[in-house]
Design a protein around this motif. Sequence first.
Motif, mmCIF file in Angstrom:
data_model
loop_
_atom_site.group_PDB
_atom_site.id
_atom_site.type_symbol
_atom_site.label_atom_id
_atom_site.label_comp_id
_atom_site.label_asym_id
_atom_site.label_seq_id
_atom_site.Cartn_x
_atom_site.Cartn_y
_atom_site.Cartn_z
ATOM 1 N N VAL A 1 -26.303 17.997 -8.555
ATOM 2 C CA VAL A 1 -25.348 18.473 -7.551
ATOM 3 C C VAL A 1 -25.188 17.449 -6.439
ATOM 4 C CG1 VAL A 1 -24.930 20.256 -5.815
ATOM 5 C CG2 VAL A 1 -25.781 20.896 -8.066
ATOM 6 N N ASP A 2 -26.261 16.794 -6.052
ATOM 7 C CA ASP A 2 -26.190 15.780 -4.996
ATOM 8 C C ASP A 2 -25.327 14.594 -5.432
ATOM 9 O OD1 ASP A 2 -28.583 16.771 -3.057
ATOM 10 O OD2 ASP A 2 -29.069 17.106 -5.148
ATOM 11 N N ILE A 3 -25.382 14.280 -6.729
ATOM 12 C CA ILE A 3 -24.522 13.216 -7.266
ATOM 13 C C ILE A 3 -23.064 13.629 -7.149
ATOM 14 C CG2 ILE A 3 -23.939 11.893 -9.331
ATOM 15 C CD1 ILE A 3 -26.870 12.244 -10.221
ATOM 16 N N PHE A 4 -22.767 14.884 -7.473
ATOM 17 C CA PHE A 4 -21.399 15.398 -7.333
ATOM 18 C C PHE A 4 -20.917 15.259 -5.887
ATOM 19 C CE2 PHE A 4 -21.840 18.162 -11.256
ATOM 20 C CZ PHE A 4 -20.814 17.547 -11.947
ATOM 21 N N PHE A 5 -21.794 15.558 -4.931
ATOM 22 C CA PHE A 5 -21.394 15.477 -3.526
ATOM 23 C C PHE A 5 -20.984 14.055 -3.153
ATOM 24 C CE2 PHE A 5 -24.224 19.315 -2.206
ATOM 25 C CZ PHE A 5 -23.221 20.185 -2.593
ATOM 26 N N VAL A 6 -21.746 13.066 -3.608
ATOM 27 C CA VAL A 6 -21.421 11.674 -3.279
ATOM 28 C C VAL A 6 -20.076 11.285 -3.894
ATOM 29 C CG1 VAL A 6 -22.159 9.273 -3.486
ATOM 30 C CG2 VAL A 6 -23.866 11.065 -3.116
ATOM 31 N N ILE A 7 -19.855 11.677 -5.140
ATOM 32 C CA ILE A 7 -18.582 11.372 -5.805
ATOM 33 C C ILE A 7 -17.422 11.994 -5.044
ATOM 34 C CG2 ILE A 7 -17.223 11.722 -7.900
ATOM 35 C CD1 ILE A 7 -19.866 11.655 -9.480
ATOM 36 N N SER A 8 -17.556 13.266 -4.666
ATOM 37 C CA SER A 8 -16.482 13.946 -3.936
ATOM 38 C C SER A 8 -16.217 13.265 -2.603
ATOM 39 C CB SER A 8 -16.855 15.412 -3.701
ATOM 40 O OG SER A 8 -16.882 16.131 -4.905
ATOM 41 N N GLY A 9 -17.279 12.918 -1.893
ATOM 42 C CA GLY A 9 -17.100 12.252 -0.606
ATOM 43 C C GLY A 9 -16.359 10.938 -0.746
ATOM 44 N N PHE A 10 -16.683 10.177 -1.793
ATOM 45 C CA PHE A 10 -16.023 8.884 -2.018
ATOM 46 C C PHE A 10 -14.545 9.064 -2.365
ATOM 47 C CE2 PHE A 10 -14.684 5.669 -5.179
ATOM 48 C CZ PHE A 10 -14.729 4.539 -4.366
ATOM 49 N N LEU A 11 -14.251 9.934 -3.318
ATOM 50 C CA LEU A 11 -12.871 10.089 -3.782
ATOM 51 C C LEU A 11 -11.981 10.718 -2.715
ATOM 52 C CD1 LEU A 11 -13.455 11.241 -7.477
ATOM 53 C CD2 LEU A 11 -12.788 8.979 -6.656
ATOM 54 N N ILE A 12 -12.453 11.777 -2.079
ATOM 55 C CA ILE A 12 -11.628 12.460 -1.088
ATOM 56 C C ILE A 12 -11.386 11.568 0.125
ATOM 57 C CG2 ILE A 12 -11.513 14.422 0.492
ATOM 58 C CD1 ILE A 12 -10.974 15.082 -2.445
ATOM 59 N N THR A 13 -12.405 10.860 0.578
ATOM 60 C CA THR A 13 -12.218 9.961 1.717
ATOM 61 C C THR A 13 -11.267 8.832 1.364
ATOM 62 O OG1 THR A 13 -14.460 10.472 2.486
ATOM 63 C CG2 THR A 13 -13.401 8.526 3.419
ATOM 64 N N THR A 14 -11.367 8.312 0.164
ATOM 65 C CA THR A 14 -10.439 7.262 -0.281
ATOM 66 C C THR A 14 -9.009 7.767 -0.283
ATOM 67 O OG1 THR A 14 -12.159 6.248 -1.664
ATOM 68 C CG2 THR A 14 -9.878 5.678 -2.152
ATOM 69 N N ILE A 15 -8.796 8.957 -0.854
ATOM 70 C CA ILE A 15 -7.456 9.547 -0.908
ATOM 71 C C ILE A 15 -6.891 9.742 0.499
ATOM 72 C CG2 ILE A 15 -6.190 11.652 -1.488
ATOM 73 C CD1 ILE A 15 -8.078 11.938 -3.923
ATOM 74 N N LEU A 16 -7.710 10.320 1.376
ATOM 75 C CA LEU A 16 -7.238 10.607 2.736
ATOM 76 C C LEU A 16 -6.893 9.330 3.493
ATOM 77 C CD1 LEU A 16 -9.794 13.418 3.689
ATOM 78 C CD2 LEU A 16 -7.335 13.707 3.317
ATOM 79 N N LEU A 17 -7.765 8.332 3.439
ATOM 80 C CA LEU A 17 -7.521 7.095 4.195
ATOM 81 C C LEU A 17 -6.338 6.321 3.631
ATOM 82 C CD1 LEU A 17 -11.157 5.844 4.913
ATOM 83 C CD2 LEU A 17 -9.562 6.974 6.472
ATOM 84 N N GLN A 18 -6.182 6.300 2.308
ATOM 85 C CA GLN A 18 -5.025 5.620 1.733
ATOM 86 C C GLN A 18 -3.735 6.309 2.150
ATOM 87 O OE1 GLN A 18 -5.774 5.435 -2.498
ATOM 88 N NE2 GLN A 18 -6.749 3.424 -2.349
ATOM 89 N N SER A 19 -3.747 7.640 2.147
ATOM 90 C CA SER A 19 -2.544 8.379 2.533
ATOM 91 C C SER A 19 -2.241 8.203 4.018
ATOM 92 C CB SER A 19 -2.711 9.864 2.205
ATOM 93 O OG SER A 19 -2.844 10.058 0.820
ATOM 94 N N LEU A 20 -3.280 8.226 4.853
ATOM 95 C CA LEU A 20 -3.067 8.012 6.282
ATOM 96 C C LEU A 20 -2.522 6.608 6.542
ATOM 97 C CD1 LEU A 20 -6.321 9.713 7.636
ATOM 98 C CD2 LEU A 20 -3.972 10.467 8.095
ATOM 99 N N ALA A 21 -3.049 5.625 5.829
ATOM 100 C CA ALA A 21 -2.583 4.251 6.006
ATOM 101 C C ALA A 21 -1.141 4.090 5.556
ATOM 102 C CB ALA A 21 -3.490 3.287 5.237
ATOM 103 N N ALA A 22 -0.760 4.808 4.499
ATOM 104 C CA ALA A 22 0.610 4.714 3.984
ATOM 105 C C ALA A 22 1.588 5.552 4.793
ATOM 106 C CB ALA A 22 0.638 5.143 2.522
ATOM 107 N N GLY A 23 1.055 6.416 5.660
ATOM 108 C CA GLY A 23 1.933 7.250 6.476
ATOM 109 C C GLY A 23 2.519 8.437 5.756
#
Length: 656
Positions: free
Chosen positions: A37-59
């Motif tokens: 489960v802890d591995i799942f948490f790290v994966i989710s944190g990486f993917l969701i943060t990547t998605i959010l920051l890319q979208s924020l950067a793209a406007g």
Amino acid sequence: MHPKYRPDIDGLRAIAVGSVLAYHAFPSLLPGGFIGVDIFFVISGFLITTILLQSLAAGDFSYRDFYARRIRRIFPALVLVLLATLAFGWYVLLPGEFSQLGKQTTGGAAFFANLVFLGEAGYFDASAETKPLLHLWSLGIEEQFYIFWPLMLGLAWRRRWPMLRVVLAVAVISFLVNVLTVQAHRAAAFYSPLSRAWELMAGGLLAVMQLQSVAQGAATARAWKKHLQSIVGIALIVLGLFMTRSTKAFPGWWALLPVLGAASCIAAGPGGVLNRYLLSNRVMVWIGLISYPLYLWHWPLLSYARIVTGGEPPLQLRIVLVAASVVLAWATYRFLERFVKLHLSQAILRGLAGAGAALALAGVLVFLGTPMPRHDSPALQAVADATREDNYYDGFEEAALGNQFVYRAGSGKHNVLLIGDSHVEQYAPRALELVRTQPDKARTIYFATKGSCPPVPGLFSGPDTGCDERRTAVLDLALKPEIDSVVLGACWSCYFTGAGPTVNYFVDDRKAVHPFIGGDGIDQSLKSLGEVLKRLSAHKPVYLVLGNPVGMDFDPLRQIEGSRLGRMTAESGQLKAPMPQDQAQFNARLKQVAQANGAKVIEPFASLCADGECIRSMPDDGSPAYKDIGHLRPRYARSFATYIDPALLDEGAVGK
């Protein structure tokens, strides 16, 4: 915007879900499998943060679009599994069990399952195995992360705060909450998003660093560095799988192993040697693709098997259920999740959200008693209440004594330490009752128990899942001057009479094995017990609690005729069973060992049995006195197990 697809991350998901599944189905095979489960948490944190920051950067970031995608990802499989679990629960569960399932269903559908289970028994307690939706606690934490994190990142982006520092600050604060609360508040540290956020932030930090590296045009890391990260990552995960135990303070510092391991694997990228050849393997990727529905399906199947069979399902059945969960996961992915992904529309989105809300409401109604399950007899419910009443440490403080996790009650002048297996744990309700009713006489009471772990150095019962390590540590702790008296006990008949000796053996100081059958293992074990009692009694009062009657005659389910899959009726009243003579005889032998080595003896048989018969029912209302074939239920122990009182009260207080 979405990050480029990486098959190695699906392979990492496969390791995570495979570890959890193995731990739940075959716990002795992979004692640390829950760290998946802890591995799942790290994966989710990486993917969701990547998605959010890319979208924020793209406007082009939109909260509405983000949450719509989360609903599309989470709800199809979740709604199906919740509906199936609730429907099957109506068919096989008893009223109290079905009511609790309703509460769990609402928690699972409304994103707070972790908070529901925080108020109940811990994840590693025996009662957890009969909660069909227990596994949704982790989904609750992820869903709360999906609600909080976009708002936090959006605010930081608009205010132009340094993103790396923001993520690092959240991670550090959460990690401090984790390590500072894991000893004193173990359940809260396990289930709370405040003490788990740092695991998601580990992935978030990695996402921020990688995106900043790309934006700054930094040179690509050399191949050898990626290979090293890949190898170190897998090594840390493997180390965590085999070193972490449910008895350790988890998450705490131990969670660093899977978290750093998963982060290192992700940082290595698809080119890392093990990422390329192990994690990106077609089989691993396929398992990773169905990992979410596989996680959802496997636990209800295993939990219901335990409920229907009345105990640990046979190995063959567990293997079949693991295979069935894979088939159901594939079917859910192939025919439901892919359909929703390919045909997503506003109507489907509203339908999924509406189905989740309807299930949350249905859970509330079930919790309130509408409808009643198929099995709704009061006599059946009395039996069910007994079998489910096993949170022995309810009301105790979680604490650390020395470097060992213990349960604590009271604040008396003297300290007493109780050591043994679950047959010592069963007296915790009586201890708490004495603290409540006689606070000026009750000692400060510490329980340092571990299931299937007798306090006899050298005695092993089946696969050792950390027993010897725990046993050595708490017996050393018993010698400390701050401990005024010690109580040792166990399910002695489980190890020395009946079917137990077929799997038990003794290992001496020279590592020679002494079997119980065809060898002198029993004699060697009793000699070892005597040495422990003698060593302890030379410094302080020591009590040896003999065994209480155990066996199938005492199983409350014996009062039920029929099966959960068919029709059931239950008998009630003042019921008794024949006294197990072999157990009584072995208790006499244990008594001799105790008296010869300076220990006082506590004899449950004297209170539970008379005239060749032993009680099966509560003296007051005739409901079962046992929760299973060997453990007294907490309600009985709390009110009637007074024979343990001399060990828990200051000398001279008993009977006053």
